[in-house]
Motif scaffolding. Structure first.
Motif, PDB file in Angstrom:
ATOM      1  N   GLN A 182     -14.557  -6.602 -38.108  1.00  0.00           N
ATOM      2  CA  GLN A 182     -15.430  -7.071 -37.153  1.00  0.00           C
ATOM      3  C   GLN A 182     -14.667  -7.898 -36.248  1.00  0.00           C
ATOM      4  OE1 GLN A 182     -18.703  -9.462 -38.632  1.00  0.00           O
ATOM      5  NE2 GLN A 182     -19.078 -10.250 -36.723  1.00  0.00           N
ATOM      6  N   ARG A 183     -13.637  -8.755 -36.610  1.00  0.00           N
ATOM      7  CA  ARG A 183     -12.950  -9.515 -35.745  1.00  0.00           C
ATOM      8  C   ARG A 183     -11.920  -8.603 -35.010  1.00  0.00           C
ATOM      9  NH1 ARG A 183     -16.083 -12.427 -35.942  1.00  0.00           N
ATOM     10  NH2 ARG A 183     -16.111 -14.642 -36.998  1.00  0.00           N
ATOM     11  N   GLU A 241     -14.004  -7.065 -32.247  1.00  0.00           N
ATOM     12  CA  GLU A 241     -14.441  -8.031 -31.141  1.00  0.00           C
ATOM     13  C   GLU A 241     -13.226  -8.185 -30.167  1.00  0.00           C
ATOM     14  OE1 GLU A 241     -15.765 -11.321 -33.145  1.00  0.00           O
ATOM     15  OE2 GLU A 241     -17.702 -10.609 -33.754  1.00  0.00           O
ATOM     16  N   GLU A 242     -12.095  -8.137 -31.041  1.00  0.00           N
ATOM     17  CA  GLU A 242     -10.829  -8.483 -29.888  1.00  0.00           C
ATOM     18  C   GLU A 242     -10.663  -7.130 -29.056  1.00  0.00           C
ATOM     19  OE1 GLU A 242      -7.701 -10.387 -28.292  1.00  0.00           O
ATOM     20  OE2 GLU A 242      -9.175 -11.303 -29.896  1.00  0.00           O
ATOM     21  N   GLN A 249     -13.266  -6.176 -21.917  1.00  0.00           N
ATOM     22  CA  GLN A 249     -14.298  -6.826 -21.112  1.00  0.00           C
ATOM     23  C   GLN A 249     -13.118  -7.555 -20.033  1.00  0.00           C
ATOM     24  OE1 GLN A 249     -17.428  -6.828 -20.915  1.00  0.00           O
ATOM     25  NE2 GLN A 249     -17.590  -8.221 -19.385  1.00  0.00           N
ATOM     26  N   GLN A 298     -21.514 -15.608 -21.978  1.00  0.00           N
ATOM     27  CA  GLN A 298     -20.507 -15.884 -22.862  1.00  0.00           C
ATOM     28  C   GLN A 298     -20.457 -17.361 -22.983  1.00  0.00           C
ATOM     29  OE1 GLN A 298     -17.264 -13.497 -21.593  1.00  0.00           O
ATOM     30  NE2 GLN A 298     -17.742 -11.603 -22.711  1.00  0.00           N
ATOM     31  N   SER A 337     -13.231  -5.424 -27.898  1.00  0.00           N
ATOM     32  CA  SER A 337     -14.186  -5.433 -26.827  1.00  0.00           C
ATOM     33  C   SER A 337     -13.709  -6.789 -25.780  1.00  0.00           C
ATOM     34  CB  SER A 337     -15.413  -5.963 -27.488  1.00  0.00           C
ATOM     35  OG  SER A 337     -16.414  -5.994 -26.575  1.00  0.00           O
ATOM     36  N   ARG A 338     -13.188  -7.827 -26.328  1.00  0.00           N
ATOM     37  CA  ARG A 338     -12.968  -8.839 -25.547  1.00  0.00           C
ATOM     38  C   ARG A 338     -11.817  -8.166 -24.437  1.00  0.00           C
ATOM     39  NH1 ARG A 338     -13.434 -12.593 -28.950  1.00  0.00           N
ATOM     40  NH2 ARG A 338     -11.062 -12.173 -29.766  1.00  0.00           N
TER      41      ARG A 338
END
Length: 694
Positions: A433-434, A437-438, A444, A660, A440-441
C-alpha cells in the motif's frame, strides 16, 4: 517379589478382560432393563400427576366452600339491615309527635343511611302528600319526573296492602342529573288508622349504596359483591377485583316480600399450590431425582461423544480459518507476554510460533532503534488506555533485519467470565500500500509540474512582452553609450552620461532577472515538505506573475489581509500554484468587452475554528459574468474546460492540493457580479499529535 507382582498383574488383566466380555454380553439385557425403568418412571409420573391434581381440586373446593359461607352470611346481613330499616320507619310512623318532629326524625335517618335516597308520604290513592330527599346527594328525581316511575311503586304498594306489611318493588334504572344513573328499589309500608288504610310510606333505596354500606367493610374487602339479574347482568357492585388470580364465584337468593334479588360474590384467590402437603413434595422430589439419574446415565455417553465430535470439528474449523487468513493475529496477556500468534503473523515477521509465544518486551520483531519508544508505549497500553478503533501504524522488523510498515488494530480480549484477559491484535502488512501511495504521489507531483509548465506556456506572450521592454531599454542605453564614447563631449559630461546609461542598463537587467526568477521559482520542482508560511509571503510570491497578466488585461488587483494572522502549514509551491491558477482564471473571466469594472480581490481572514483546530480562509473574487449552473456541476472534473486552449486540469489539481492539506475548495456567486473561490488551510496550532503503541 518380582514374580509375585507379575502374577498379580496378569491376574487383574484377566479379570478386567472378563468384565469387559461380561458387559458386552449384557448390553441387550441393559437395553431391556432401560425400557422397564422408563415404563416404571412413566407410571410414577402419572400417579404423581394424579395426586397433585386431586390435592389441587381439594384445595379449590375448600376455597369455594368458604366463599359459599361468606355469601350466605352476606345475605343474612342484608336481611337484618333491611329489617332494621323497616323497624326504623315503623318507629317514625308510630311516634306520637308533631309533623315537624316526624320530619326531623326522617331527615336524621336520611343522613345516617346513605342507601336511603328518598322517603315519601302518599294517600290511599298513591297521591304524593310529602317527600324528603337525602341531604347527602342531589334530589333523586330532578332529571326524571317521579310520575314516570310510579308503576313499580304502585305494584309494591298493592303487594303491601295484600300482605298487610312491607313489600319491595322490582329494581329499575334511574337517570341522574350528572349524566349517570343508578339501580333503585322501593319499599312500600301501609299506614293504618283505626283499622283502616290511611296511606303509604315509600322508601327509595340505592342498590349500589346498599352494597357499599352494608357489605363494603366486611365481605367486599376481599371479594367483588354484586346484585345480578337471572341472566347474570350486574345491577350494582362493590368491592375489589384482583387480576391475575383464579376466580371463584358463589350466588345466593335474597328473598324479600314482593321481590327476589340474586347476590353474587366473586372471589379472586391464588391458584392452589403445586405441592399441597409435605408428603406430595417428598414423593415429587424423589421421583424427579430418580428420573434425573436415569436420564443422565442414558444420555451421558451420547453427550460425551457428541461433544468430542463438535470439539474436533471446531478445532479443525479454527485451524483451517487461521491458516487461510492473510491477516496476522497476535494475543497478549495483561503483562504484555505473547500468548498466541497465527501462521500469517509468523510468516510476516519471519519467526516461528515457538520463538514468539511467551516473549515479552522487547519483542524480537521490534527495530532496535525503536525499542525504548515501543516499551514506553506498550506500558501506556497495558495501563488501560484503549487504542483507536480505526487502528494505528507502526514499523516491524523481520528476522532478516528488513523493516516494513504495518497497520495494527487492537481490541480487549475478554475471557469467559467477562474479565479482560489481555489484548487481541490484527496486523496488516501495508508495504504494498505504501509503495502504491508513493507511485501515486510521484505521478501527482509530475502532473502538477506539468500543469505549472503549461501555465507558464500560456503566459509566454506576457513574459515576452515584459522582457522586451527591459531588453529594448538595455539596447538603447548601450547604443547611446557607444555613441558618447565615439564622440566625446567637452569636459566630464561624456563620462557622467556613460555612468548614468550603465546604471539604467543595470536597472533594466535586474528587472528582467526578477521576471525570469519568478518564473523559475514557480516551475522548478521542489520536495513536498510542509512548513509554516505567512499568508503575505504566499501572496508576494505570486504577485509578479499576477501583475504581468493584470497589466495586459487592464485588471486592478487588490489584496486584503486581516490583522494579526498566524502562519499556515502547507506545501508552499503547491499553494502558490493554487492561488496563481485562481487569480488567472478570475482575470480571464473579466476579459470581456461588457465587463467595465475589472477588479480582482485576494483576501485572507480567519475561518471558523475550535479548540482543536484553527483555520485561515483564502478567497479570490472577480467581477466577471459568473459561472453557468451546467458548467458548475463539472467544474472540478479533470480534463473539463471551457477554454479552446485549456487542458482542464487547473481546478481539479487545485482541489486535490487543498484536500491533501485537510481543507476544502468551494465557489459561489460574488455580489453584485462575478464569482468567488474560497479555500481554507490549517494553522500550526491545528496539527494533530497522536501517540500510538507498537
Amino acid at each position: 517379589m518380582t514374580n509375585t507382582l507379575t502374577t498379580w498383574r496378569l491376574h487383574w488383566q484377566r479379570r478386567l478382560q472378563g468384565w469387559h466380555r461380561t458387559l458386552d454380553d449384557l448390553l441387550p439385557w441393559r437395553a431391556d432393563r432401560l425400557a422397564l425403568w422408563l415404563a416404571l418412571i412413566g407410571l410414577v409420573l402419572v400417579l404423581l400427576g394424579t395426586l397433585v391434581w386431586l390435592a389441587g381440586r381439594y384445595e379449590a373446593s375448600q376455597v369455594q366452600a368458604e366463599l359459599e359461607r361468606d355469601t350466605q352470611d352476606a345475605v343474612s346481613d342484608l336481611r337484618t339491615a333491611l329489617a332494621r330499616d323497616v323497624q326504623a320507619l315503623q318507629g317514625v310512623q308510630s311516634t306520637p309527635a308533631s309533623e315537624r318532629s316526624r320530619q326531623e326524625a326522617l331527615q336524621a335517618l336520611l343522613r345516617d343511611k346513605r342507601e336511603w335516597l328518598r322517603v315519601e308520604q302518599r294517600d290511599p290513592q298513591w297521591q304524593l302528600l310529602d317527600a324528603e330527599d337525602s341531604p347527602l346527594r342531589a334530589p333523586t328525581f330532578n332529571r326524571t319526573s317521579r310520575d314516570e316511575n310510579l308503576n313499580e311503586m304502585v305494584r309494591s304498594c298493592l303487594r303491601a296492602r295484600q300482605f298487610n306489611g312491607p313489600a319491595y318493588s322490582g329494581s329499575y334504572y334511574l337517570p341522574m342529573s350528572d349524566g349517570l344513573g343508578m339501580e333503585v328499589m322501593e319499599l312500600c309500608m301501609p299506614q293504618m288508622a283505626n283499622g283502616h288504610l290511611s296511606g303509604y310510606l315509600v322508601l327509595v333505596y340505592s342498590l349500589q349504596e346498599l352494597l357499599v354500606e352494608r357489605l363494603g367493610h366486611t365481605f367486599a374487602r376481599r371479594n367483588m359483591v354484586s346484585f345480578t339479574e337471572a341472566d347474570g347482568t350486574r345491577l350494582a357492585m362493590a368491592g375489589t377485583d384482583r387480576r391475575g388470580q383464579r376466580l371463584f364465584t358463589a350466588q345466593q337468593l335474597l328473598d324479600l316480600p314482593g321481590n327476589t334479588l340474586v347476590l353474587r360474590m366473586d372471589g379472586r384467590r391464588s391458584a392452589p399450590d403445586l405441592f399441597p402437603n409435605v408428603l406430595t413434595a417428598l414423593v415429587t422430589a424423589m421421583s424427579i431425582a430418580l428420573i434425573t439419574v436415569v436420564v443422565l446415565l442414558v444420555r451421558d455417553s451420547r453427550r460425551r461423544l457428541k461433544a468430542e465430535r463438535e470439539l474436533a470439528d471446531a478445532l479443525a474449523f479454527r485451524k483451517a480459518m487461521e491458516n487461510s487468513l492473510v491477516t496476522g493475529l497476535r494475543a497478549r496477556d495483561r503483562e504484555g507476554r505473547i500468548t498466541y500468534v497465527n501462521p500469517a503473523f509468523c510468516e510476516m515477521v519471519g519467526f516461528e510460533a515457538s520463538e514468539l509465544i511467551g516473549q515479552s518486551a522487547p519483542m524480537p520483531y521490534w527495530p532496535p532503534e525503536m525499542v525504548c519508544e515501543y516499551q514506553q508505549r506498550q506500558a501506556i497500553r497495558l495501563a488501560g488506555n484503549t487504542p483507536p478503533r480505526e487502528g494505528y501504524e507502526s514499523v516491524f522488523m523481520r528476522k532478516d533485519g528488513t523493516h516494513f510498515p504495518v497497520l495494527i488494530i487492537e481490541a480487549p480480549l475478554i475471557g469467559a467470565h467477562g474479565e479482560q484477559a489481555g489484548w487481541m491484535s490484527a496486523i496488516l502488512d501495508i508495504s504494498e500500500q505504501r509503495r502504491v501511495e508513493e507511485l501515486s504521489r510521484a505521478s501527482q507531483e509530475r502532473l502538477q509540474a506539468t500543469a505549472r509548465l503549461a501555465t507558464v506556456g500560456e503566459m509566454a506572450s506576457l513574459l515576452s512582452h515584459e522582457l522586451n521592454q527591459p531588453l529594448a531599454a538595455i539596447a538603447s542605453y548601450a547604443n547611446g553609450s557607444l555613441n558618447l564614447l565615439d564622440t566625446p563631449g567637452p569636459g566630464g559630461e561624456t563620462l557622467s552620461d556613460v555612468h548614468m546609461a550603465l546604471r539604467r542598463i543595470a536597472e533594466q537587467a535586474g528587472r528582467a532577472g526578477r521576471v525570469i526568477n519568478s518564473v523559475h521559482d514557480f516551475v522548478r520542482r521542489r520536495d513536498q515538505a510542509r512548513e509554516s508560511v505567512a499568508p503575505q509571503v504566499l501572496l508576494d510570491a505570486i504577485a509578479p506573475l499576477v501583475s504581468l497578466q493584470a497589466r495586459k488585461l487592464g485588471v486592478q488587483v487588490r489584496t486584503e489581509l486581516a490583522p494579526d494572522l498566524p502562519p499556515v502549514v502547507c506545501d508552499r509551491t503547491m499553494v502558490e500554484q493554487v492561488l496563481l491558477n485562481l487569480a488567472r482564471n478570475g482575470m480571464q473571466a473579466m476579459d470581456r468587452p461588457e465587463c467595465r469594472q475589472r477588479l480582482l480581490v485576494l483576501q485572507v481572514r480567519r475561518a471558523a475554528s475550535n479548540a482543536q483546530q484553527s483555520w485561515l480562509e483564502f478567497s479570490v473574487a472577480d467581477q466577471g459574468s459568473g459561472i453557468d449552473p451546467a458548467v458548475a456541476e463539472q467544474l472540478f472534473t479533470p480534463f473539463f474546460t471551457t477554454k479552446a486552449e485549456g487542458m482542464g486540469l487547473g481546478l481539479s489539481l487545485c482541489r486535490t492540493v487543498i484536500e491533501q492539506h485537510g481543507g476544502h475548495l468551494e465557489h459561489g456567486p460574488n455580489r453584485p457580479a462575478g464569482t468567488i473561490f474560497r479555500f481554507n488551510l490549517p494553522t500550526p496550532s491545528s496539527r494533530p499529535n497522536a501517540c500510538v503503541a507498537a
